[in-house]
Design an enzyme around this catalytic site. Structure first.
Site, mmCIF file in Angstrom:
data_model
loop_
_atom_site.group_PDB
_atom_site.id
_atom_site.type_symbol
_atom_site.label_atom_id
_atom_site.label_comp_id
_atom_site.label_asym_id
_atom_site.label_seq_id
_atom_site.Cartn_x
_atom_site.Cartn_y
_atom_site.Cartn_z
ATOM 1 N N ASP A 16 2.510 -0.781 -13.352
ATOM 2 C CA ASP A 16 1.982 -1.966 -14.043
ATOM 3 C C ASP A 16 0.776 -2.544 -13.322
ATOM 4 O O ASP A 16 0.578 -2.339 -12.121
ATOM 5 C CB ASP A 16 3.074 -3.030 -14.228
ATOM 6 C CG ASP A 16 3.658 -3.532 -12.915
ATOM 7 O OD1 ASP A 16 3.940 -2.701 -12.033
ATOM 8 O OD2 ASP A 16 3.846 -4.762 -12.763
ATOM 9 N N GLU B 73 6.358 -4.334 -11.048
ATOM 10 C CA GLU B 73 6.206 -4.758 -9.661
ATOM 11 C C GLU B 73 5.435 -6.064 -9.577
ATOM 12 O O GLU B 73 5.745 -6.940 -8.762
ATOM 13 C CB GLU B 73 5.485 -3.661 -8.865
ATOM 14 C CG GLU B 73 5.409 -3.910 -7.356
ATOM 15 C CD GLU B 73 4.189 -4.713 -6.912
ATOM 16 O OE1 GLU B 73 4.147 -5.127 -5.736
ATOM 17 O OE2 GLU B 73 3.273 -4.952 -7.737
ATOM 18 N N HIS C 202 -6.737 -7.278 -8.621
ATOM 19 C CA HIS C 202 -6.508 -8.488 -9.417
ATOM 20 C C HIS C 202 -7.812 -9.184 -9.819
ATOM 21 O O HIS C 202 -7.766 -10.282 -10.369
ATOM 22 C CB HIS C 202 -5.602 -9.485 -8.687
ATOM 23 C CG HIS C 202 -4.224 -8.973 -8.418
ATOM 24 N ND1 HIS C 202 -3.137 -9.813 -8.267
ATOM 25 C CD2 HIS C 202 -3.730 -7.723 -8.272
ATOM 26 C CE1 HIS C 202 -2.047 -9.096 -8.038
ATOM 27 N NE2 HIS C 202 -2.397 -7.819 -8.039
#
Length: 383
Positions: free
Chosen positions: A72, A134, A356
């Site tokens: 993920d 996760e 991110h």
């Protein structure tokens, strides 16, 4: 042999944001491995909308090494990308796309290395694991570990390929996320003492959390191997109130505790709950018996610190050529593997400095270096 770059392009094309299913990616990996003659097992969630993949190759028996990664990725919503996030774009030796660093780059290298492992006279088994969810609390890997716990043939070592620029990492902090819901009693603000102000009682709890955090930051509680070198406590979300002239009946806030491996996050939560029920709730219920304070867990995972003299640490030092071990600020599934009796180390290509963020990338140089590290692992597993 399919290159890691080619496989990364295929993996990035799957939108495996945690809110989405990962089954299309898992099906792709399953077909890739089964075409190579590797037996795979899928461990689904209760809704069968997501799955972990587990595979094993090499000789039968106990022990061996596990390579592990999560499928993920975090959302791209609200981020200003200059390239399509779910298509691989190459610029100046860098490969852009969501998940390139965190952590489909490692999964691509792992899958690319499988034909090489199959061609070697391995003396111990190689285990492969790809998990889901996760990013939202290390949720999916727990069912995989439950399945492994029922078997006598667990690996001796787990290498988790989170992005560390291929530097060996032995530790990270644990985390506990909690929600506190304060149920007060509303009334007209002109008669405020006749109500129970949920926001004000929540503020008392948050103030107590701040004091607890200051205590945990004291010099005698610090561990210089971590940054910051102490257990931290912070409140991240708060909601409450409807209008200024109404004493608020509801307020909730979310807080987290990020602990050094030696500390227990639950002790922080338990201390706050004791304060709430012993000191605050009696005051609230003296005004209105229907008031309450409730705590619920949102997420959590244990910290990790693997002994620098352990076989796992010595292996990753051999593979990377350095025993300059470090820690990372972010969490991984490593603590859960360690709790399950599988000593773990963290080492993978790319940097979390790119994770991110918009225009996330990994360098071709890092992919190539990870390919080489896995070839060294194959050589070691033939000894």
């Amino acid at each position: 042999m399919v290159t890691s770059r080619t496989l990364l392009a295929q993996l990035v094309a799957f939108d495996t944001t945690s809110r989405e299913s990962n089954l299309a990616l898992i099906d792709f990996v399953w077909r890739y491995l089964t075409d190579l003659g590797v037996n795979c097992e899928l461990i689904h969630n209760a809704e069968r909308s997501k799955a972990n993949l587990y595979a094993r190759l090499g000789p039968a028996g106990k022990g061996g090494v596990m390579l592990s990664g999560h499928s993920d990725v975090v959302p791209v919503d609200g981020q200003a990308w200059s390239v399509p996030p779910f298509a691989l774009t190459e610029r100046d030796g860098k490969l852009y796309g969501r998940g390139t660093a965190d952590m489909k780059g490692f999964i691509a290298c792992m899958l690319s290395a499988v034909p090489h492992f199959l061609a070697q006279p391995l003396t111990q088994p190689l285990h492969l694991a790809i998990s889901y969810d996760e990013e939202v609390g290390c949720l999916g890997v727990r069912t995989l570990l439950d399945a492994l716990a029922q078997r006598p043939e667990k690996p001796d070592i787990c290498l988790i390929g989170e992005p560390t620029e291929l530097q060996p990492v032995l530790g990270h902090k644990g985390k506990l996320g909690m929600r506190c819901e304060v149920q007060g009693a509303a009334c007209h603000s002109a008669y405020a003492p006749q109500g129970v102000n949920a926001i004000e009682y929540a503020a008392k709890l948050i103030h107590r959390l701040t004091e607890m955090g200051e205590r945990l930051a004291a010099a005698e509680n610090q561990d210089a191997r971590f940054d910051p070198p102490y257990t931290t406590v912070q409140t991240g979300v708060i909601q409450g109130g409807r209008a200024l002239n109404i004493v608020p009946a509801e307020c909730s806030f979310d807080f987290e505790v990020r602990t050094l491996p030696k500390d227990d996050a639950q002790q922080v939560a338990d201390e706050l709950e004791r304060y709430a029920h012993r000191d605050l709730l009696p005051l609230m219920q003296a005004v209105n018996r229907d008031t309450s304070i409730r705590f619920t867990s949102i997420s959590g995972y244990p910290g990790l610190y693997t002994d620098a003299e352990s076989p796992a640490a010595r292996l990753i030092a051999h593979l990377t050529g350095t025993d300059s071990f470090s820690t990372v600020a972010f969490g991984t599934e490593g603590g859960l593997f360690h709790q399950a009796g599988i000593p773990s180390v963290i080492c993978g290509p790319g940097s979390m400095a790119q994770g991110h963020k918009p225009d996330e990338f990994i360098s071709l140089e890092q992919l190539t270096a990870c390919d080489a590290m896995l070839r060294r692992l194959a050589e070691w597993m033939c000894l």
